[in-house]
Structures are given as structure tokens and as C-alpha cells.
Motif scaffolding. Structure first.
Motif, short mmCIF file in Angstrom:
data_model
loop_
_atom_site.label_atom_id
_atom_site.label_comp_id
_atom_site.label_asym_id
_atom_site.label_seq_id
_atom_site.Cartn_x
_atom_site.Cartn_y
_atom_site.Cartn_z
N SER A 43 1.08 -1.70 0.15
CA SER A 43 -0.07 -0.17 -0.34
C SER A 43 0.82 1.35 -0.07
O SER A 43 2.02 1.39 -0.01
CB SER A 43 -1.01 0.02 1.21
N THR A 117 -3.43 -5.90 0.15
CA THR A 117 -3.10 -5.29 -1.03
C THR A 117 -3.78 -3.98 -1.88
O THR A 117 -5.31 -3.63 -1.17
CB THR A 117 -2.73 -5.96 -2.66
N ASP A 118 -3.42 -2.79 -2.53
CA ASP A 118 -3.69 -1.82 -2.76
C ASP A 118 -3.61 -1.55 -3.73
O ASP A 118 -2.25 -1.55 -4.70
CB ASP A 118 -2.90 -0.35 -2.20
N ALA A 120 -3.55 -5.11 -5.51
CA ALA A 120 -3.29 -6.07 -6.45
C ALA A 120 -2.44 -5.88 -7.70
O ALA A 120 -2.05 -6.56 -7.94
CB ALA A 120 -4.92 -6.62 -7.52
N CYS A 140 -6.46 -13.37 -0.48
CA CYS A 140 -6.04 -11.83 -0.73
C CYS A 140 -7.25 -10.67 0.07
O CYS A 140 -8.23 -11.56 0.03
CB CYS A 140 -5.54 -12.01 -1.99
N GLU A 142 -8.06 -6.68 -0.61
CA GLU A 142 -7.63 -5.47 -2.04
C GLU A 142 -9.08 -4.20 -1.50
O GLU A 142 -10.37 -4.95 -1.19
CB GLU A 142 -8.41 -6.79 -2.85
N GLY A 147 -7.70 -2.77 -8.34
CA GLY A 147 -7.27 -4.03 -7.89
C GLY A 147 -8.21 -5.30 -7.82
O GLY A 147 -7.82 -6.29 -7.90
N VAL A 164 -10.07 -13.77 -2.85
CA VAL A 164 -9.76 -12.51 -2.81
C VAL A 164 -11.33 -11.62 -2.21
O VAL A 164 -12.40 -11.86 -2.11
CB VAL A 164 -9.83 -11.72 -3.85
#
Length: 414
Positions: A43, A117-118, A120, A140, A142, A147, A164
Motif C-alpha cells: 500500500s 493489497t492496494d 492487487a 488476499c 483488496e 485492484g 480474494v
């Protein structure tokens, strides 16, 4: 939980503004839901992200952190995190895109169990690099529109083999973060960076998703004349009914004074539009990456390119028109000279949702590969924590009201 109030701690001044994360850290320190788990965070490495990373660590995780944009790396934050036990940073200020790419691979070589994540970036890297594998990855979480789109594209390609959580697509993320966080932080940075006001100016917003709607609505509230461009007919109607002018970009280019791209797509402003821009137009981006404005094309067209001042590049076109681009077309609310990203009160709830999503992957029921909505109960948990922090009380359904809501034969209930 360890108290940190040292003057050299770059996160200290924001800790009191993140009560949701503080509550989660305190609870996590008790039950350690991430004990034995390695979480990779990609991020913008600025103070609010640092608090999120520490919250994961306090809940038992080993945290590997990296940036998703070289321009939003805060050196003091990286140094602080890297010195903390249980946290390893794979980023440094001033790094290039190639440096960041190598850092991502180095981090992924450590075999994280969960990705937070930011954009992906780490997730895509796992499939793009042949030496990397998703073996051992539980899932994950997101937090951005772009993403989630990338994760869905992986699923459509038959590539995605892990679950995800689309944290971005929860009501709390849409209503709170995207609308208010991006809308206010972007316009604030534009006004400070350029030393101008928006009242009475024509502001063109490209894209009317939650982010674009926040930017346009807040610009209009300040007193700007707002124009929206869209490719989705439903969003275009919404923009029209919200009181904005809706135009194709070809037409909007001729009337706009400030342009804000918020589409998550590429080349939204390009050569054909540069030809139509009025002298003195200012361009900036709040979409995920620096591809929404075709800056290289503008540079090739320009007769002269000059750094007007920090964060403002002026392109003088052959006919004498001057076009200013803020933050090199990168995220104006994160990479501009005065940028601090979203307010802490906003990121508190978003990172809280990311924390709960990661915890769900680790201790919840196993999920099939693909993109999943965050369970409604978790989104409501974040909303309740936020209301508690704000000191706001709400009603609850009575037993009769709950039975009425759940029944289709209602005459026997009331």
C-alpha cells in the motif's frame, strides 16, 4: 499492547485518530488471531498504513510491507516500521519503478500466507513471474476498485487460484472512504498545491463511480461548476440527476479549467483532448495509477516542459497554450508536495475492514478461489466500531419488528 509515544515516532500524532484500529489491536493482542501467519501488505507507505501494519503485528502476524507506488513512500515511516520487531519493510524513499518491482519479488520470495493489497500489485506479480507461486497463499484482501477489477480479470482468465475479499466493494468502503476520503483529500491538495480556489471554476470529473461522485459532489458544494464524463449510461444518469452537467470528454475538454480523472482506466485524457484544452487548464488524477492522463503524449506534443514549482509541471504547447499537470499524473492526494492521503478517520475504517478480512481468511471457513464479497457481518462490525468511536448511538429492531421483517405472512404478526 505496547504504548508508543516517542517524539521520533512518525505515527504518534495519528494514533488517537484511529480508534477502530486501536480497538482491533487491543483485542488482537489478547487472542492473537494471526499467530504463526505472515501477512504481506502492499500500500502507500504513509503513517495510516503504518498503524495498520502495526495492528496486524500486534495481533500476532509477521508483517512484510512494501509500497504500491514509489511516489508515496514516506522515509520516516519506512525507517520506523523496519526497526519494529515483527515487521520487515521492502521499500525506500526515492526508489524507481524497477526498484519497487524487485522489492515486490524479494518480498514474495519470503512466502507470505496472506496478501493485503492496494491495486492487487502483489497478487498480479505472483502470476506474472514464473519463479513465483501461490502455493501456501491462503488468500488476499483488496481495498481499491482497480485492484478488484484486476482480481476479477485474473478469475475470468482462469488464473486466479486463491480467494480474494473485495473489501473495496463494501458499503463502508464506498460510502465512507471513496466518497469522503478521496473527495476531500484530492480537492484539498489541489487547492493548496496551486494556491487557487474552486468556487466559480469549471471542474471536470472523469468517472462517476464512488470516487468520482465524491470529488464532483464536494467540488460543487464548494461552488464549482461541475461537469462529469462517463462511459456507463447508468452512472451518467445518476450524475445528471445529482445536478452535474454530463458531457463527452471531447466537449468537456473545451470548457474545463480543472480536470480530475477518477476512472481506474488508461488514457482518459489524451492527444485529441489536449488539442481542445483551454489555456491555463490544470490536470490531475485520483485514479489508481498514473496512466489516466497520457502525460508522455502531452510531453511529446509540447514545445516546452518546465517544473513550475514542486508538484506542478507546465507544458507549453506549440500554439502558446499552457497546461499544468499536478503530481506528474500520479495520485494527487498521495504524491503531491502537500499530500497526506485520506484523513486518518477515514483510513481507520478501511484498514479496520482489511484487518477483519485478513482475519476471516486465517480463522474463518475455507473459501473457494475467486473474488468474494466481504461478509456483511464484518462490514457492520466496522460500522459499529466507528459509531462507538464517534459516540453515536442508533436504534435496534424489536423482536416484533425482526419477526415482521423475516416473515412473508405478515398479517398474523401485527
Amino acid at each position: 499492547m505496547v504504548e508508543r509515544h516517542h517524539a521520533e515516532d512518525p505515527l504518534a500524532r495519528l494514533r488517537d485518530r484511529t480508534p477502530v484500529l486501536r480497538t482491533l489491536a487491543e483485542a488482537g493482542a489478547e487472542d492473537l488471531p494471526f499467530e504463526g501467519t505472515t501477512v504481506a501488505v502492499s500500500s502507500h507507505l504513509e503513517p495510516k498504513t503504518g498503524i495498520f501494519i502495526e495492528t496486524l503485528r500486534d495481533a500476532g502476524a509477521e508483517v512484510l510491507c512494501t509500497a504500491n507506488d514509489p511516489g508515496s513512500v514516506h522515509g520516516d515511516v519506512v525507517a520506523h516500521l523496519d526497526a519494529e520487531p515483527g515487521i520487515t519493510a521492502f521499500a525506500e524513499p526515492g526508489m524507481s519503478v524497477a526498484d519497487l518491482d524487485r522489492a515486490h519479488v524479494e518480498l514474495l520470495d519470503r512466502g507470505p500466507d496472506v496478501l493485503a493489497t492496494d491495486g492487487a500489485e502483489l497478487l498480479a506479480k505472483l502470476y506474472a513471474e514464473p519463479e513465483l507461486s501461490t502455493d501456501g497463499v491462503i488468500g488476499c484482501t483488496e481495498q481499491t476498485t482497480s485492484g478488484v477489477s484486476r482480481a476479477r480479470a485474473m478469475a475470468a482468465d482462469g488464473v486466479l487460484d486463491v480467494p480474494v475479499f473485495a473489501v473495496n466493494h463494501t458499503p463502508m468502503k464506498h460510502w465512507f472512504d471513496n466518497v469522503h476520503g478521496t473527495g476531500e483529500s484530492a480537492l484539498t491538495n489541489v487547492m493548496i498545491s496551486t494556491n487557487t480556489i474552486l468556487s466559480g471554476r469549471t471542474v471536470v470529473v472523469a468517472g462517476y463511480g464512488y470516487v468520482g461522485r465524491g470529488v464532483a459532489t464536494k467540488a460543487r458544494a464548494i461552488g464549482a461548476d461541475t461537469v462529469v464524463t462517463e462511459v456507463d449510461p447508468r452512472k451518467a444518469i445518476r450524475a445528471h440527476m445529482d445536478g452535474h452537467r454530463v458531457l463527452p470528454m471531447d466537449e468537456a475538454a473545451e470548457v474545463g479549467e480543472l480536470f480530475v480523472t477518477a476512472t481506474g482506466n488508461c488514457r482518459v485524457l489524451r492527444g485529441r483532448h489536449f488539442e481542445r484544452l483551454r489555456d491555463g487548464a490544470t490536470l490531475c488524477n485520483v485514479g489508481h495509477r498514473d496512466v489516466e492522463i497520457a502525460v508522455p503524449e502531452l510531453a511529446e506534443t509540447a514545445a516546452e516542459v518546465a517544473e513550475l514549482e514542486e508538484g506542478i509541471t507546465r507544458y507549453t504547447l506549440p500554439d502558446g497554450r499552457e497546461i499544468d499537470v499536478l503530481a506528474e499524473g500520479k495520485l494527487v492526494n498521495l504524491t503531491g508536495p502537500y499530500s497526506q492521503g485520506h484523513p486518518a478517520a477515514v483510513m481507520d475504517s478501511t484498514f479496520g475492514a482489511m484487518f477483519l478480512a485478513a482475519r476471516e481468511l486465517v480463522v474463518g471457513a475455507e473459501r473457494d478461489p475467486g473474488v468474494h464479497q466481504l461478509p456483511e457481518r464484518l462490514d457492520k462490525d466496522i460500522a459499529r466500531l466507528k459509531l462507538d468511536a464517534l459516540g453515536v448511538e442508533i436504534d435496534s429492531l424489536t423482536d416484533l419488528q425482526q419477526r415482521y421483517r423475516d416473515a412473508w405472512r405478515r398479517d398474523d404478526i401485527v
